[in-house]
Design a protein around this motif. Structure first.
Motif, PDB file in Angstrom:
ATOM      1  N   SER A 134      -7.032   3.905   0.585  1.00 14.39           N
ATOM      2  CA  SER A 134      -7.093   5.264   0.035  1.00 14.39           C
ATOM      3  C   SER A 134      -6.523   6.279   1.023  1.00 14.39           C
ATOM      4  CB  SER A 134      -8.535   5.616  -0.314  1.00 14.39           C
ATOM      5  OG  SER A 134      -9.030   4.752  -1.332  1.00 14.39           O
ATOM      6  N   ALA A 135      -6.857   6.112   2.304  1.00 13.82           N
ATOM      7  CA  ALA A 135      -6.348   7.026   3.321  1.00 13.82           C
ATOM      8  C   ALA A 135      -4.833   6.903   3.461  1.00 13.82           C
ATOM      9  CB  ALA A 135      -7.034   6.757   4.658  1.00 13.82           C
ATOM     10  N   LEU A 136      -4.334   5.670   3.439  1.00 16.32           N
ATOM     11  CA  LEU A 136      -2.895   5.464   3.541  1.00 16.32           C
ATOM     12  C   LEU A 136      -2.174   6.012   2.309  1.00 16.32           C
ATOM     13  CD1 LEU A 136      -0.348   4.313   4.815  1.00 16.32           C
ATOM     14  CD2 LEU A 136      -0.969   2.065   3.884  1.00 16.32           C
ATOM     15  N   ARG A 137      -2.745   5.799   1.144  1.00 20.01           N
ATOM     16  CA  ARG A 137      -2.131   6.297  -0.086  1.00 20.01           C
ATOM     17  C   ARG A 137      -1.970   7.815  -0.027  1.00 20.01           C
ATOM     18  NH1 ARG A 137       0.727   7.613  -3.443  1.00 20.01           N
ATOM     19  NH2 ARG A 137       0.655   7.321  -5.692  1.00 20.01           N
ATOM     20  N   ALA A 138      -2.961   8.512   0.499  1.00 19.74           N
ATOM     21  CA  ALA A 138      -2.885   9.969   0.601  1.00 19.74           C
ATOM     22  C   ALA A 138      -1.754  10.395   1.519  1.00 19.74           C
ATOM     23  CB  ALA A 138      -4.217  10.530   1.101  1.00 19.74           C
ATOM     24  N   ASP A 139      -1.560   9.676   2.621  1.00 22.95           N
ATOM     25  CA  ASP A 139      -0.469  10.033   3.539  1.00 22.95           C
ATOM     26  C   ASP A 139       0.893   9.690   2.946  1.00 22.95           C
ATOM     27  OD1 ASP A 139      -2.003  11.218   5.429  1.00 22.95           O
ATOM     28  OD2 ASP A 139      -1.814   9.640   6.940  1.00 22.95           O
ATOM     29  N   LEU A 140       0.990   8.566   2.243  1.00 23.93           N
ATOM     30  CA  LEU A 140       2.267   8.221   1.622  1.00 23.93           C
ATOM     31  C   LEU A 140       2.658   9.247   0.567  1.00 23.93           C
ATOM     32  CD1 LEU A 140       2.043   4.333   1.176  1.00 23.93           C
ATOM     33  CD2 LEU A 140       3.050   5.630   3.058  1.00 23.93           C
ATOM     34  N   ALA A 141       1.667   9.802  -0.112  1.00 25.03           N
ATOM     35  CA  ALA A 141       1.952  10.802  -1.147  1.00 25.03           C
ATOM     36  C   ALA A 141       2.570  12.060  -0.566  1.00 25.03           C
ATOM     37  CB  ALA A 141       0.665  11.144  -1.900  1.00 25.03           C
ATOM     38  N   ARG A 142       2.388  12.288   0.731  1.00 29.39           N
ATOM     39  CA  ARG A 142       2.986  13.466   1.386  1.00 29.39           C
ATOM     40  C   ARG A 142       4.461  13.247   1.697  1.00 29.39           C
ATOM     41  NH1 ARG A 142      -2.134  12.931   4.155  1.00 29.39           N
ATOM     42  NH2 ARG A 142      -3.563  14.577   3.477  1.00 29.39           N
ATOM     43  N   GLY A 143       4.923  12.001   1.576  1.00 32.43           N
ATOM     44  CA  GLY A 143       6.331  11.707   1.823  1.00 32.43           C
ATOM     45  C   GLY A 143       6.637  11.587   3.302  1.00 32.43           C
ATOM     46  N   GLY A 144       7.916  11.614   3.615  1.00 30.56           N
ATOM     47  CA  GLY A 144       8.345  11.480   5.006  1.00 30.56           C
ATOM     48  C   GLY A 144       8.652  10.044   5.375  1.00 30.56           C
ATOM     49  N   HIS A 145       9.034   9.845   6.627  1.00 29.36           N
ATOM     50  CA  HIS A 145       9.443   8.537   7.124  1.00 29.36           C
ATOM     51  C   HIS A 145       8.216   7.701   7.463  1.00 29.36           C
ATOM     52  CE1 HIS A 145      11.608   6.103  10.507  1.00 29.36           C
ATOM     53  NE2 HIS A 145      11.557   5.410   9.372  1.00 29.36           N
ATOM     54  N   LEU A 146       8.165   6.486   6.926  1.00 27.57           N
ATOM     55  CA  LEU A 146       7.098   5.532   7.240  1.00 27.57           C
ATOM     56  C   LEU A 146       7.637   4.476   8.188  1.00 27.57           C
ATOM     57  CD1 LEU A 146       4.308   4.123   6.742  1.00 27.57           C
ATOM     58  CD2 LEU A 146       5.424   2.913   4.850  1.00 27.57           C
ATOM     59  N   VAL A 147       6.939   4.255   9.291  1.00 27.88           N
ATOM     60  CA  VAL A 147       7.249   3.146  10.187  1.00 27.88           C
ATOM     61  C   VAL A 147       6.154   2.102  10.042  1.00 27.88           C
ATOM     62  CG1 VAL A 147       7.484   2.398  12.586  1.00 27.88           C
ATOM     63  CG2 VAL A 147       8.554   4.527  11.828  1.00 27.88           C
ATOM     64  N   VAL A 148       6.559   0.885   9.718  1.00 24.28           N
ATOM     65  CA  VAL A 148       5.632  -0.234   9.591  1.00 24.28           C
ATOM     66  C   VAL A 148       5.806  -1.130  10.807  1.00 24.28           C
ATOM     67  CG1 VAL A 148       4.943  -2.217   8.208  1.00 24.28           C
ATOM     68  CG2 VAL A 148       5.784  -0.144   7.074  1.00 24.28           C
ATOM     69  N   ILE A 149       4.729  -1.316  11.561  1.00 25.44           N
ATOM     70  CA  ILE A 149       4.767  -2.182  12.736  1.00 25.44           C
ATOM     71  C   ILE A 149       4.160  -3.522  12.335  1.00 25.44           C
ATOM     72  CG2 ILE A 149       4.018  -2.501  15.118  1.00 25.44           C
ATOM     73  CD1 ILE A 149       3.794   0.551  15.319  1.00 25.44           C
ATOM     74  N   GLY A 150       5.007  -4.539  12.269  1.00 26.97           N
ATOM     75  CA  GLY A 150       4.571  -5.860  11.837  1.00 26.97           C
ATOM     76  C   GLY A 150       5.289  -6.265  10.569  1.00 26.97           C
TER      77      GLY A 150
END
Length: 431
Positions: A134-150
């Motif tokens: 839920s916390a991640l979904r809220a941040d993704l909804a704000r847009g911007g560049h996502l860096v995935v480590i792994g």
């Protein structure tokens, strides 16, 4: 005379399925299911896929409703954390001091995300629970560049979901290819290309030195000296079993609770373990294994429920590994043992360039595992062959699954009939 009781510690799929299977096995005693989270039991595989995507793709997560638990006679004790297992006294001790007596106890506390070695500034996430998603979904909804480590299963699935939401995504991993634990480098490169075809930037073979900044303005420092600016960071670098609370129990704990082939804790026949927290003796492989697969949790739960209700004729747990992953428009299914320790060949499926199967064989060329992409029929045939205990050769199953395609497919260019098995080279999936 006191009514017998089974206490199950852990309310994810392994624990829930033990409780339900006990009733299927006609266990008439009390069944108590303890969960650390306040939420009713829910399924976790969708957390990195449909739940993050939201909208019409948001799945139903419920594993057990309050009404279903009541109807089955399963007592739910939620929002309570187990802190000690008193084996001689046959009691589970909860935070706050409450003790739950048991005749048999099942440890199903699962695993947690491996913590970030770079700290957790605001906007840096791990993904293991509903609250995490839920916390991640809220941040993704704000847009911007996502860096995935792994670049393992979780990281690859999050990257896929985020691209579907329109985010700019970069995946970083010190390994040379994604999902390196189950894919050899040649096949792993196909998954690197899958990321890149879908607009994801990849930095495989590069480590992370540090993360600083705040949500929306994070900086990921890489081992080659470069820096990635990110609005959000997800860390998916594996999981570790939730076995710390057992350290005072006197039981053998070593990367999970160590069990025999019947999933019983060594030296404690009324203590069982299931799912990600169990490390048990696999009679086929003749060694201890710990398997972080949903299917294993379900199958082991049924085995344990049988062994509790029929202790006079216990069943061994010797599963064939099976795991799946949805990434972009690829459905990836893996059965048996795969990776760099085995030779392999690639068979093109009914959709050249999109569907294929990678067959893995040992030194005797007996089939040991398969990776099937967008080709369910090949997966079914290979699982059936693998269930025969290695009696089928790679050559036999290769010809059988090739015959499923009409018109008859060719093997890809890197895998001609003259060289059906190989351990090097780069496969081509071009039509």
């Amino acid at each position: 005379m006191r009514t017998p009781r089974v206490v199950i510690v852990g309310s994810s799929v392994a624990g829930v399925r033990v409780a339900q299977s006990l009733r299927t096995c006609e266990y008439t005693g009390e069944v108590v299911l303890v969960g650390e989270e306040l939420e009713l039991p829910y399924d976790k595989p969708p957390l990195s896929k449909g739940l993050l995507a939201g909208g019409e793709r948001a799945p139903k997560l419920s594993l057990l409703s309050a009404e279903e638990a009541d109807a089955a006679g399963i007592e739910l004790v939620l929002g309570r954390c187990a802190v000690h297992l008193d084996v001689p006294g046959r009691e589970v001790v909860l935070a706050g001091g409450e003790r739950l007596a048991f005749d048999d106890v099942v440890i199903a506390t699962g695993a947690r995300a491996r913590p970030s070695p770079w700290g957790r500034p605001d906007g840096v996430h791990v993904l293991r629970s509903l609250a995490d998603a839920s916390a991640l979904r809220a941040d993704l909804a704000r847009g911007g560049h996502l860096v995935v480590i792994g670049g393992g299963f979780i990281g690859s699935e999050v990257a896929s979901t985020a691209r579907g939401l329109g985010l700019e995504v970069t995946v970083v991993d010190p390994q040379a290819v994604p999902m390196s634990r189950v894919l050899n480098p040649e096949i792993g490169r196909l998954f690197t290309e899958l990321h890149e075809r879908n607009g994801v930037r990849t930095r495989f073979g590069v480590g992370v030195e540090g993360i600083d900044g705040v949500r929306g303005a994070l900086r990921v420092h890489l081992s080659d000296g470069s820096v990635l600016d990110a609005a959000t960071v997800v860390i998916g670098i594996g999981a570790i079993p939730n076995d710390g609370w057992l350290s005072s129990s006197g039981l053998r704990v070593d990367d999970g609770l160590v069990c025999d082939e019947y999933s019983r804790a060594v030296g404690a026949p009324r203590v069982y373990a299931v799912g990600d927290v169990a490390r048990w003796y696999h009679p086929t492989y003749a060694t201890l294994v710990r398997v972080e697969h949903w299917t294993n949790a379900v199958e082991q739960a049924a085995c344990v429920a049988h062994n509790i209700t029929h202790p006079e004729r216990p069943r061994t747990h010797a599963p064939l590994e099976y795991v799946w992953s949805d990434q972009y428009d690829w459905k990836v299914q893996i059965a048996g043992r795969t990776g760099g320790d085995f030779e392999h060949c690639v068979v093109t499926g009914p959709e050249p360039g999109r569907s294929f199967a990678v067959l893995y064989g040992d030194s005797d060329r007996a089939l040991r595992g398969v990776v099937a992409v967008n080709w369910v029929r090949a997966l079914v045939e290979c699982r059936r062959a693998l269930s025969d205990g290695g009696a089928v050769s790679v050559g036999e199953i290769r010809e059988k699954i090739a015959s499923l395609v009409n018109p008859k497919p060719r093997l890809d260019r890197a895998n001609s009939n003259r060289a059906p098995m190989r351990s090097s080279g780069s496969p081509s999936l071009d039509p």
